[in-house]
Design a protein around this motif. Structure first.
Motif, short mmCIF file in Angstrom:
data_model
loop_
_atom_site.label_atom_id
_atom_site.label_comp_id
_atom_site.label_asym_id
_atom_site.label_seq_id
_atom_site.Cartn_x
_atom_site.Cartn_y
_atom_site.Cartn_z
N UNK A 308 24.19 38.17 28.87
CA UNK A 308 24.45 37.62 27.54
C UNK A 308 25.87 37.73 27.04
N UNK A 309 26.78 38.29 27.85
CA UNK A 309 28.18 38.33 27.39
C UNK A 309 28.68 36.90 27.25
N UNK A 310 29.45 36.63 26.19
CA UNK A 310 29.95 35.26 26.02
C UNK A 310 31.17 35.00 26.90
N UNK A 311 31.88 36.07 27.26
CA UNK A 311 32.99 35.91 28.21
C UNK A 311 33.24 37.26 28.86
N UNK A 312 33.78 37.22 30.06
CA UNK A 312 34.09 38.46 30.78
C UNK A 312 35.48 38.32 31.40
N UNK A 313 36.30 39.31 31.20
CA UNK A 313 37.65 39.29 31.77
C UNK A 313 37.76 40.46 32.75
#
Ligand code: PMV
Length: 324
Positions: A308-313
């Motif tokens: 469910x993370x909206x973005x991952x860096x």
């Protein structure tokens, strides 16, 4: 046009306790940036044009807006007056613990100072940006404006005799760029939940007022973790960082600033091979960070997006220390 930019940031260890005079460690995130460009306006007006936000703010007496404040305090500091248009844009998500407000302000100070051909030191820039942090956050420690203005890994301590958590001048802080002996990977997952720092800082303040002994003990626990983390980073014992993040997270849970979404992502990251993790910044939303062996980073990214993370860096932390 004179242009400048500023990085985002993450707090590695020590958020919240830092408001109460304990040290914290933060690093810049150079890959996400805010930008500002300054050019002359023939009509003599001073205007900030925030294209992303579809806002245009005229800097005139009586306008209360952080974007107007940063321009006003910068012009005062430089002792300059002229018609200028300042265009700003940013790829740093807002209210997510990445320091978007401080980055926009820092880019503005750098661009305006550059336009007037005045050189400001990093400490002077941090102090100016602190003025707007007060409008965004209420009682900021000054860590965001410092790590972004220095654009270096920093150990930050509010220089304050009392632990009242009251606002103070950004110039009263002790900012020490620190070396990272061995670079390491950080996986940063954004919950997508905008959580204003002002609210969690206010809640911690109320908790501390009701039960100072308990909160001071938690802040002291965090101070010990920060010290251990600094030692680990200085000696290249990066493998210790995961466990230290887990321990810092336990203290943040006790402070009441975690949330089910944060814990959910932390579980997903740990299951996918993280050495450990914690929320970063104000909490109850924003982002979570993980110490990650490089070999696990891709799998973690996939697992976090699925959770469910909206973005991952995935970012590499470490590099030289720049001296002023
Ligand atoms: O939410 P952020 O990333 O701006 O970080 C806030 C850090 C706190 O320690 C919670 C508040 C502060 O002013 O230091």
């Amino acid at each position: 046009m004179k242009t400048a930019s500023a990085s985002g940031k993450v707090i590695l260890f020590g958020e919240h306790a830092v408001v109460y005079g304990r040290p914290a460690l933060a690093v810049p995130l150079s890959e996400m940036r805010a930008r500002a460009g300054v050019e002359t306006r023939e009509d003599g007006r001073v205007v900030v044009n925030a294209r992303d936000l579809e806002r245009e703010i005229e800097v005139v007496e009586g306008v209360h807006d952080p974007l107007a404040t940063i321009v006003r305090v910068t012009l005062d500091k430089l002792g300059k007056r002229a018609g200028i248009e300042i265009a700003v844009d940013s790829d740093i998500p807002m209210a997510s613990g990445f320091g978007s407000g401080a980055a926009i302000s820092t880019a503005i100070v750098r661009a305006v100072a550059g336009f007037f051909e005045v050189e400001l030191s990093r400490a002077e820039i941090a102090e100016l940006v602190y003025e707007t942090e007060k409008e965004y956050h209420g009682t900021p420690s000054g860590i965001d404006n410092s790590v972004i203005a220095y654009e270096s890994a920093i150990r930050f301590v509010r220089r304050t005799a009392s632990t009242s958590g009251d606002s103070m001048s950004g110039g009263g802080a002790e900012v020490t760029p620190f070396p990272i002996a061995r670079p390491f990977h950080l996986v940063i997952a954004n919950t997508g939940i905008a959580s204003p720092t002002k609210i969690t800082v206010g809640d911690v303040r109320r908790g501390w007022q009701e039960n100072p002994a308990r909160y001071d003990a938690l802040f002291d626990t965090i101070r010990g973790i920060v010290q251990e983390a600094e030692d680990a980073l200085a000696s290249g014992e990066n493998e210790r960082l995961g466990d230290l993040m887990d321990r810092n997270q336990l203290a943040l849970i006790e402070l009441g600033v975690s949330s089910s979404e944060i814990e959910w992502l932390l579980d997903a990251g740990r299951s996918a091979g993280a050495g450990g993790g914690k929320l970063s910044g104000g909490g109850r939303g924003g982002n979570v960070i993980f110490y990650a062996p490089e070999s696990k980073a891709a799998k973690m990214k996939e697992a976090l997006l699925e959770a469910g993370a909206v973005s991952v860096i995935v970012t590499k932390v470490g590099g030289g220390v720049v001296e002023d």
